[in-house]
Design a protein around this motif. Sequence first.
Motif, PDB file in Angstrom:
ATOM      1  N   TYR A 127      88.061  62.395  99.580  1.00 59.16           N
ATOM      2  CA  TYR A 127      89.066  62.417  98.417  1.00 59.16           C
ATOM      3  C   TYR A 127      88.760  63.570  97.461  1.00 59.16           C
ATOM      4  CZ  TYR A 127      86.416  59.527  95.343  1.00 59.16           C
ATOM      5  OH  TYR A 127      85.316  59.249  94.559  1.00 59.16           O
ATOM      6  N   ILE A 128      87.348  64.042  97.184  1.00 59.40           N
ATOM      7  CA  ILE A 128      86.919  65.062  96.598  1.00 59.40           C
ATOM      8  C   ILE A 128      86.500  66.087  97.741  1.00 59.40           C
ATOM      9  CG2 ILE A 128      84.953  65.800  95.073  1.00 59.40           C
ATOM     10  CD1 ILE A 128      84.721  62.736  94.094  1.00 59.40           C
ATOM     11  N   GLN A 140      77.166  61.110  91.669  1.00 58.81           N
ATOM     12  CA  GLN A 140      78.435  60.349  91.766  1.00 58.81           C
ATOM     13  C   GLN A 140      78.297  58.869  90.994  1.00 58.81           C
ATOM     14  OE1 GLN A 140      81.432  61.498  92.449  1.00 58.81           O
ATOM     15  NE2 GLN A 140      80.567  63.397  93.377  1.00 58.81           N
ATOM     16  N   SER A 141      78.719  57.809  91.226  1.00 58.97           N
ATOM     17  CA  SER A 141      78.768  56.728  90.684  1.00 58.97           C
ATOM     18  C   SER A 141      77.448  56.019  90.288  1.00 58.97           C
ATOM     19  CB  SER A 141      79.606  55.767  91.517  1.00 58.97           C
ATOM     20  OG  SER A 141      81.002  55.824  91.353  1.00 58.97           O
ATOM     21  N   LYS A 186      76.534  55.956  86.795  1.00 58.14           N
ATOM     22  CA  LYS A 186      77.254  55.095  85.847  1.00 58.14           C
ATOM     23  C   LYS A 186      76.094  53.984  85.381  1.00 58.14           C
ATOM     24  CE  LYS A 186      81.689  54.928  88.139  1.00 58.14           C
ATOM     25  NZ  LYS A 186      82.594  54.780  89.133  1.00 58.14           N
ATOM     26  N   PHE A 193      86.607  50.610  93.150  1.00 56.07           N
ATOM     27  CA  PHE A 193      86.005  51.551  92.108  1.00 56.07           C
ATOM     28  C   PHE A 193      87.060  52.213  91.139  1.00 56.07           C
ATOM     29  CE2 PHE A 193      86.125  55.830  93.609  1.00 56.07           C
ATOM     30  CZ  PHE A 193      85.811  55.650  94.944  1.00 56.07           C
ATOM     31  N   ASN A 235      85.361  52.574  87.851  1.00 54.98           N
ATOM     32  CA  ASN A 235      85.731  54.080  86.972  1.00 54.98           C
ATOM     33  C   ASN A 235      86.377  53.721  85.588  1.00 54.98           C
ATOM     34  OD1 ASN A 235      84.774  54.773  89.336  1.00 54.98           O
ATOM     35  ND2 ASN A 235      86.617  56.398  89.455  1.00 54.98           N
ATOM     36  N   GLU A 252      85.814  68.391  91.891  1.00 52.61           N
ATOM     37  CA  GLU A 252      86.373  66.925  91.436  1.00 52.61           C
ATOM     38  C   GLU A 252      87.176  67.276  90.206  1.00 52.61           C
ATOM     39  OE1 GLU A 252      83.291  64.035  91.407  1.00 52.61           O
ATOM     40  OE2 GLU A 252      84.867  62.595  90.063  1.00 52.61           O
ATOM     41  N   ASN A 299      91.697  59.685  87.939  1.00 55.84           N
ATOM     42  CA  ASN A 299      90.640  59.398  87.021  1.00 55.84           C
ATOM     43  C   ASN A 299      91.079  59.769  85.511  1.00 55.84           C
ATOM     44  OD1 ASN A 299      88.691  58.098  88.362  1.00 55.84           O
ATOM     45  ND2 ASN A 299      87.445  60.058  88.684  1.00 55.84           N
ATOM     46  N   TYR A 328      82.472  62.507  82.166  1.00 57.95           N
ATOM     47  CA  TYR A 328      82.295  61.735  83.457  1.00 57.95           C
ATOM     48  C   TYR A 328      82.246  62.376  84.500  1.00 57.95           C
ATOM     49  CZ  TYR A 328      83.434  58.455  87.092  1.00 57.95           C
ATOM     50  OH  TYR A 328      83.628  57.511  88.186  1.00 57.95           O
ATOM     51  N   CYS A 347      79.171  62.883  87.409  1.00 57.96           N
ATOM     52  CA  CYS A 347      79.092  62.390  88.695  1.00 57.96           C
ATOM     53  C   CYS A 347      78.707  63.555  89.690  1.00 57.96           C
ATOM     54  CB  CYS A 347      80.552  61.887  89.232  1.00 57.96           C
ATOM     55  SG  CYS A 347      80.750  60.294  88.646  1.00 57.96           S
ATOM     56  N   TYR A 402      80.774  47.882  94.433  1.00 62.11           N
ATOM     57  CA  TYR A 402      81.896  47.560  94.504  1.00 62.11           C
ATOM     58  C   TYR A 402      82.466  46.066  94.788  1.00 62.11           C
ATOM     59  CZ  TYR A 402      81.420  52.386  94.038  1.00 62.11           C
ATOM     60  OH  TYR A 402      80.834  53.716  93.692  1.00 62.11           O
ATOM     61  N   GLY A 419      76.929  55.457  95.597  1.00 63.11           N
ATOM     62  CA  GLY A 419      77.947  56.511  94.979  1.00 63.11           C
ATOM     63  C   GLY A 419      78.498  57.310  96.129  1.00 63.11           C
ATOM     64  N   VAL A 420      79.879  57.823  95.985  1.00 57.85           N
ATOM     65  CA  VAL A 420      80.358  58.474  96.893  1.00 57.85           C
ATOM     66  C   VAL A 420      79.634  59.762  97.517  1.00 57.85           C
ATOM     67  CG1 VAL A 420      82.541  57.193  96.689  1.00 57.85           C
ATOM     68  CG2 VAL A 420      82.110  59.400  95.734  1.00 57.85           C
TER      69      VAL A 420
END
Length: 344
Positions: free
Chosen positions: A55-56, A91-92, A95, A124, A149, A193, A200, A224, A228, A276, A293-294
């Motif tokens: 998706y990215i 990525q995540s 966070k 997420f 997110n 992204e 987002n 953000y 990531c 998640y 992370g993705v």
Amino acid sequence: MTIITRSVLGVALGVAVVSLSGNGLGAQSAADVQKAVDAAYAKYRGLQEGKNADYIPALAKVDPNLFGIAVVTPDGKVYSAGDIKTEVSIQSISKVFTMAQVIQEQGLESVEQRIGVDATGARFNSIIAIEGVRTVVGTGAPEMNPLVNPGAISATSMVTGKTADEVWKKIIGFHNDAAGRPLNVLQDIYKSESDTNQRNQAIGALMLAYGYIKDNWQQAVDLYTRQCSIGVNAKDLAMMAATLAAGGKNPVTGKQVMDAAKVPGVLAVMATAGLYDDSGKWLYHTGLPAKSGVGGGIIAVSPGKFGIAVVSPPLDDAGNSVRAQKAIADISNALGGNPYVAKP
Ligand code: GLN
């Protein structure tokens, strides 16, 4: 610092583990740790389950065969197998460190009061989760957390600074200190992204509407997205995990990155929400606070014993690296990493 590494047949896989002083693992010797790392690497390097995130768009292009394991113990020893040099986007996992930065600067209550530290039980980037716990901040305790997110974009918005640049310097500075080296943004990931992060942006706007973000949600979403896109390898991630395992002190540079008394709060949110909606399942099997992370990385922390990280891009349906989950669980179980297991 000692780095023990092994690469098998030039296959681009990597795993890294960092251990704590003493070495934190009781009777277990360095050879035992390396054996556990090598065994997991050999067992899972041929595993062909899961799929890169797409998706990215830039994430779909990353080599799915990349596999690296690293373990770092509190005495600063690094044990590894596979490819611990190739960088992927954090990525995540970022966070965790932005949340840690806010907690360090503004206290444990800041995050609890503004965002919450409860599981959402949702994916997420769920928007329904925002509506499900919709609370105008100040009218009740928000039930969200900084590792999904909406809460993460809010945490980024809480980092103080007069300009976006000032805020960014603090965010990247904290990541650098935890990793023990200067990290860089992977520009292709950041661009890809930024071009596709409308979801987002919607989350950022909603968080402003409900008072979690106080102003300038666009800046929060951009920073953000940038955090990531920070490039890390398995060894960097294991060092970051080991910094948390060692009470906030980087085991190699010796820098106290965060107050030891604040680290358990960070680990608690990782245990609650780090993988998640699969966080409960993960904790059930390993007992370890962790974060995925993705980009394919997962870090996990055995307090006082080790930090571990695995990089392997193919993900399961929940968005967690397949090989990383299996390798970390095996290695931790071999090393007695589960903090819920009573020692005789
Ligand atoms: N940058 C990604 C996103 O916001 C991070 C998601 C993740 O790693 N789970 O969608």
